[in-house]
Write a protein that holds these residues in place. Structure first.
Motif, PDB file in Angstrom:
ATOM      1  N   UNK A  74       0.812  -1.222   0.000  1.00 24.51           N
ATOM      2  CA  UNK A  74       0.000   0.000   0.000  1.00 24.51           C
ATOM      3  C   UNK A  74       0.844   1.270   0.000  1.00 24.51           C
ATOM      4  N   UNK A  75       2.150   1.118   0.031  1.00 26.47           N
ATOM      5  CA  UNK A  75       3.007   2.307   0.023  1.00 26.47           C
ATOM      6  C   UNK A  75       4.072   2.275  -1.054  1.00 26.47           C
ATOM      7  N   UNK A  76       4.055   1.265  -1.912  1.00 27.50           N
ATOM      8  CA  UNK A  76       5.121   1.147  -2.907  1.00 27.50           C
ATOM      9  C   UNK A  76       4.602   0.637  -4.240  1.00 27.50           C
ATOM     10  N   UNK A  77       4.923   1.383  -5.286  1.00 29.19           N
ATOM     11  CA  UNK A  77       4.694   0.933  -6.646  1.00 29.19           C
ATOM     12  C   UNK A  77       6.005   1.092  -7.406  1.00 29.19           C
ATOM     13  N   UNK A  78       6.294   0.152  -8.291  1.00 33.92           N
ATOM     14  CA  UNK A  78       7.519   0.251  -9.078  1.00 33.92           C
ATOM     15  C   UNK A  78       7.197   0.209 -10.560  1.00 33.92           C
ATOM     16  N   UNK A  79       7.976   0.967 -11.310  1.00 30.57           N
ATOM     17  CA  UNK A  79       7.895   0.974 -12.776  1.00 30.57           C
ATOM     18  C   UNK A  79       9.243   0.505 -13.297  1.00 30.57           C
ATOM     19  N   UNK A  80       9.236  -0.549 -14.091  1.00 28.19           N
ATOM     20  CA  UNK A  80      10.469  -1.031 -14.697  1.00 28.19           C
ATOM     21  C   UNK A  80      10.408  -0.813 -16.196  1.00 28.19           C
ATOM     22  N   UNK A  81      11.349  -0.046 -16.700  1.00 23.75           N
ATOM     23  CA  UNK A  81      11.465   0.160 -18.132  1.00 23.75           C
ATOM     24  C   UNK A  81      12.401  -0.933 -18.649  1.00 23.75           C
ATOM     25  N   UNK A  82      11.853  -1.864 -19.399  1.00 16.92           N
ATOM     26  CA  UNK A  82      12.655  -3.002 -19.856  1.00 16.92           C
ATOM     27  C   UNK A  82      13.280  -2.712 -21.209  1.00 16.92           C
ATOM     28  N   UNK A  83      14.486  -3.234 -21.389  1.00 16.36           N
ATOM     29  CA  UNK A  83      15.214  -3.054 -22.638  1.00 16.36           C
ATOM     30  C   UNK A  83      15.095  -1.611 -23.130  1.00 16.36           C
ATOM     31  N   UNK A  84      15.572  -0.718 -22.303  1.00 15.48           N
ATOM     32  CA  UNK A  84      15.411   0.712 -22.584  1.00 15.48           C
ATOM     33  C   UNK A  84      16.150   1.136 -23.846  1.00 15.48           C
ATOM     34  N   UNK A  85      15.538   2.056 -24.559  1.00 12.26           N
ATOM     35  CA  UNK A  85      16.150   2.633 -25.759  1.00 12.26           C
ATOM     36  C   UNK A  85      16.166   4.157 -25.619  1.00 12.26           C
ATOM     37  N   UNK A  86      16.956   4.826 -26.424  1.00  6.14           N
ATOM     38  CA  UNK A  86      17.042   6.295 -26.297  1.00  6.14           C
ATOM     39  C   UNK A  86      15.691   7.003 -26.338  1.00  6.14           C
ATOM     40  N   UNK A  87      14.747   6.468 -27.097  1.00  5.79           N
ATOM     41  CA  UNK A  87      13.432   7.118 -27.171  1.00  5.79           C
ATOM     42  C   UNK A  87      12.640   6.998 -25.870  1.00  5.79           C
ATOM     43  N   UNK A  88      13.115   6.154 -24.956  1.00  7.90           N
ATOM     44  CA  UNK A  88      12.466   6.058 -23.640  1.00  7.90           C
ATOM     45  C   UNK A  88      12.958   7.136 -22.685  1.00  7.90           C
TER      46      UNK A  88
END
Lengths: 113, 113
Positions: A74-88
């Motif tokens: 209830x106090x933590x959310x995570x966002x993982x950007x996978x296989x990041x590219x320059x446009x991210x």
């Protein structure tokens, strides 16, 4: 008010790697958190709604396999950007819902080289 | 989908002047929120409005929830240099949207000393 933190505040990574961004509500519990992306001098663009204990709801055009969201408590959310590219490369901001208001984190600047 | 029209897009004013900006929508909102964002930071909540016709002040800031529930304005009196930033309105509608906000395009405020 309510305090929301994000970590890291800034991250530089190589193309092809994955990056995890954490969003925490520090003084309240948030069943619902939101992830936004913002381009320079533009408004916030909602990417997804993160609900504790269930799958995230993604906005149209946002790839769920690319932007993995986990809301394990209830106090933590995570966002993982996978296989990041320059446009991210962008400014990613989370918010946490408290009653009928959203409180925002300070944002994470991602640069993918 | 829902849209918020925020105006003006930008303002250049002298220190001490009053500022007024507004948001209009073709849809009804249950809550209106006004945020300020400074460069490299997340939006900070300034004022929250929950009832049609409500007029709320926060120091030199005053905001009103329009009686039709389709508009809101924000006034800043006696502006100072630290008022510089981007101001966003945001509307929250009811239903099953899990509290998703609709944002205006933002008003960029520049205050000359």
């Amino acid at each position: 008010g309510a305090v929301v933190s994000q970590h890291p505040s800034r991250v530089i990574c190589k193309s092809g790697t994955s990056v995890k961004i954490e969003c925490r509500s520090l003084d309240f519990q948030a069943t619902t958190m939101f992830w936004y992306r913002q381009f320079p001098k533009q408004s916030l663009m909602l990417m997804a709604t993160s609900n504790e204990g269930s799958k995230a709801t993604y906005e149209q055009g946002v790839e769920k396999d690319k932007f993995l969201i986990n809301h394990a408590s209830l106090t933590l959310s995570t966002l993982t950007v996978t296989s990041a590219h320059p446009e991210d490369s962008s400014f990613y901001i989370c918010s946490a819902k408290k009653l009928e208001t959203q409180y925002f984190g300070p944002g994470t600047r991602l640069l993918v080289l | 989908g829902q849209q918020l029209n925020q105006s003006p897009q930008s303002m250049f004013i002298q220190e001490g002047e009053d500022v007024s900006m507004n948001c209009t929508s073709s849809s009804i909102f249950n809550t209106w929120l006004w945020y300020k964002q400074e460069p490299g930071e997340g939006p900070v909540l300034l004022i929250a409005l929950y009832k049609a016709g409500e007029l709320t002040s926060n120091g030199r800031l005053t905001a009103q929830f329009g009686i039709t529930r389709k508009d809101s304005f924000l006034n800043i009196s006696a502006s100072i240099p630290s008022d510089v930033g981007i101001y966003f309105c945001a509307g929250l509608s009811g239903g099953t949207s899990y509290g998703k906000l609709t944002f205006g395009q933002g008003t960029i405020l520049t205050v000359h000393p």
